[in-house]
Design an enzyme around this catalytic site. Structure first.
Site, short mmCIF file in Angstrom:
data_model
loop_
_atom_site.label_atom_id
_atom_site.label_comp_id
_atom_site.label_asym_id
_atom_site.label_seq_id
_atom_site.Cartn_x
_atom_site.Cartn_y
_atom_site.Cartn_z
N PHE A 120 0.87 -1.19 0.00
CA PHE A 120 0.00 0.00 0.00
C PHE A 120 0.90 1.23 0.00
O PHE A 120 1.58 1.51 1.00
CB PHE A 120 -0.85 -0.08 1.27
CG PHE A 120 -1.82 1.03 1.53
CD1 PHE A 120 -3.12 0.99 1.01
CD2 PHE A 120 -1.50 2.07 2.38
CE1 PHE A 120 -4.04 1.98 1.31
CE2 PHE A 120 -2.42 3.07 2.69
CZ PHE A 120 -3.69 3.02 2.16
N THR A 123 2.07 6.91 1.73
CA THR A 123 2.84 7.94 2.44
C THR A 123 3.99 8.52 1.60
O THR A 123 4.69 7.80 0.89
CB THR A 123 3.43 7.33 3.73
OG1 THR A 123 2.35 6.87 4.53
CG2 THR A 123 4.25 8.32 4.52
N ALA A 127 3.42 13.95 2.97
CA ALA A 127 2.04 13.43 2.98
C ALA A 127 2.02 12.16 3.82
O ALA A 127 2.07 11.05 3.29
CB ALA A 127 1.56 13.17 1.55
N THR A 155 5.53 -0.70 3.55
CA THR A 155 5.70 -2.07 4.06
C THR A 155 5.53 -3.08 2.93
O THR A 155 4.59 -2.98 2.13
CB THR A 155 4.66 -2.34 5.17
OG1 THR A 155 4.87 -1.39 6.21
CG2 THR A 155 4.78 -3.75 5.72
N GLU A 362 -0.55 3.70 10.59
CA GLU A 362 -2.02 3.66 10.42
C GLU A 362 -2.67 4.75 11.27
O GLU A 362 -3.73 4.56 11.87
CB GLU A 362 -2.58 2.26 10.70
CG GLU A 362 -1.83 1.24 9.85
CD GLU A 362 -2.61 0.07 9.30
OE1 GLU A 362 -3.84 0.08 9.34
OE2 GLU A 362 -1.93 -0.86 8.81
N SER A 365 -1.08 8.58 17.28
CA SER A 365 -2.02 8.77 18.40
C SER A 365 -2.70 10.14 18.31
O SER A 365 -3.89 10.27 18.61
CB SER A 365 -1.28 8.63 19.73
OG SER A 365 -0.91 7.28 19.94
N GLU A 366 -1.93 11.14 17.87
CA GLU A 366 -2.52 12.48 17.77
C GLU A 366 -3.64 12.49 16.73
O GLU A 366 -4.69 13.10 16.94
CB GLU A 366 -1.43 13.51 17.38
CG GLU A 366 -0.37 13.76 18.44
CD GLU A 366 0.60 12.59 18.63
OE1 GLU A 366 0.89 11.87 17.64
OE2 GLU A 366 1.06 12.37 19.76
#
Ligand SMILES: Cc1cc2nc3c(=O)[nH]c(=O)nc-3n(C[C@H](O)[C@H](O)[C@H](O)COP(=O)(O)OP(=O)(O)OC[C@H]3O[C@@H](n4cnc5c(N)ncnc54)[C@H](O)[C@@H]3O)c2cc1C
Length: 386
Positions: A120, A123, A127, A155, A362, A365-366
């Site tokens: 996938f 990123t 971005a 990945t 993925e 936390s923010e």
């Protein structure tokens, strides 16, 4: 799937992990590679396609079933799950949810069997948390598109048969608009896959930069056969992936608590097993409590996802809580082991480093907090009388 069939699969995976993967964790760490036979066995167990639809060769797990499986996968090095994580997760889901019938028939059976690996590629340098800064472009040229740009931290890029590539097809669009997704054969001329990233942890799970230099692909590679669905497809995949990451964190916390408890029983200071000291008991009890809270949260959020009650806030809440939780559990685990917890070759030291990534990919936390709060505020606004 029949409940007893599902339980047999979970049991078989648990047994396989403890018999074949756990004893090889140090080797995987040292070599930065998962032995091929583990990948072959995973394929035989159907692990490359547990989340893919049954009509295309997958096992068609519900979210709750996926979460239950991830509790087991999380109990060992994350590199094992990463072998088939992109097929079931971010990349495979983009094809399953948004691919044309032809694209699904072409790719999903091969992904489910493990014959093909999908990666996938979203990123980029500017971005990451916000894909709207995407610079990779796909320019239409007759019946083809020509892709230029670069992606990072991708990945399984070096293992990939096919890359799900996100690129801007409308050069004038800004933000999340004008982004399309393509199914690009990884051997297409103009693609360069960089060396494996050297990471803090999760050795054996490979990520790389990917460069696109005038990569020409036919229009049939456009996911869903239409432009501009890229951002939606990416977000749907990533949101679902958050549930899996949350459950992997729970599995890792389970293993850390088990390792720390065993150490506390076996190791003495002044002739007393350290587990007899109440402050050590406090470390263990806090970790056990948070692990069980994370487990319950994952199961409840997965049910909400399956029932269509909550497909956005629940995954973000679960990912935020569980990824933060496992980092605290790992930190306490190191503390229980004292100096031994700081030594290479000790599983908890490795998990301490492996766990850190869960708070980043993925959605950091923010970003989970932003997603959660947005939902809360939207609900509050809806209650304000007009
Ligand atoms: C090992 C690894 C594997 C990966 N695999 C993949 C993959 O397969 N495919 C793929 O496409 N990507 C992958 N990624 C990328 C990953 O999803 C991103 O790293 C992640 O989303 C964060 O983006 P970033 O690194 O650009 O950090 P940034 O977005 O630059 O974040 C930096 C800091 O700013 C904060 N921040 C950013 N925006 C906001 C905001 N709006 N509000 C508050 N805080 C904010 C972040 O929380 C963070 O603290 C992987 C990353 C790693 C490290």
């Amino acid at each position: 799937m029949d409940a007893s069939d599902f339980e047999s699969i979970v049991e078989a995976v648990r047994e396989f992990i403890s018999r074949e993967v756990v004893p090889r964790e140090d080797e995987i760490e040292a070599e930065d590679a998962v032995p091929d036979f583990l990948s072959e066995e995973a394929a035989k167990m159907g692990l490359f396609g547990y989340a893919l639809p049954t009509e295309y060769g997958g096992l068609g797990f519900t979210m709750e079933e996926e979460v239950r499986l991830a509790f087991e996968l999380g109990r060992t090095t994350p590199s094992f799950r990463s072998l088939f994580g992109t097929n079931n997760g971010i990349a495979g889901q983009a094809i399953a949810n948004y691919g044309t019938e032809e694209q699904k028939r072409d790719y999903l059976p091969r992904l489910a069997s493990g014959e093909a690996v999908a990666s996938f590629a979203l990123t980029e340098a500017e971005a990451g948390s916000d894909p709207s800064g995407m610079r990779t472009r796909a320019r239409r040229d007759g019946g083809d598109y020509v892709i230029n740009g670069s992606k990072r931290f991708i990945t399984n890029a070096s293992r990939a048969t096919v890359l799900v590539v996100f690129a801007r097809t409308d050069p004038d669009a800004t933000g999340s608009k004008g982004i399309s997704a393509f199914l690009v054969d990884s051997t297409t001329p103009g693609i360069t896959i960089g060396p494996h990233d050297k990471k803090m942890g999760q050795q054996g799970a490979w990520s790389s930069e990917v460069f696109f230099d005038d990569v020409r692909v036919p229009e049939q590679t456009l996911i869903g056969g239409e432009e501009e669905i890229g951002y939606r497809a990416a977000m749907k995949s990533v949101t679902k992936g958050r549930m899996t990451i949350a459950a992997l964190c729970v599995g890792m916390a389970d293993r850390i608590v088990e390792e720390a408890s065993a150490y506390a029983v076996d190791n003495r200071q002044g002739g007393t097993p350290i587990g007899e000291f109440q402050l050590v008991q406090g470390l263990l009890a806090e970790s056990q409590t948070e692990y069980l809270a994370g487990r319950a949260l994952c199961l409840e959020s997965a049910r909400g996802y399956d029932e269509g009650r909550d497909m956005r806030q629940g995954p973000a809440v679960a990912k935020l809580f569980c990824s933060e939780m496992v980092n605290k559990v790992a930190d306490r685990g190191v503390q229980v082991l004292g100096g031994m917890g700081y030594m290479r070759g000790v599983p908890i030291e490795r998990f301490y480093r492996d766990a850190r990534l869960f708070r980043i990919y993925e959605g950091t936390s923010e970003i989970q907090k932003v997603v959660i709060a947005r939902q809360m505020l939207a609900a509050a606004r809806a209650k304000v009388p007009a």
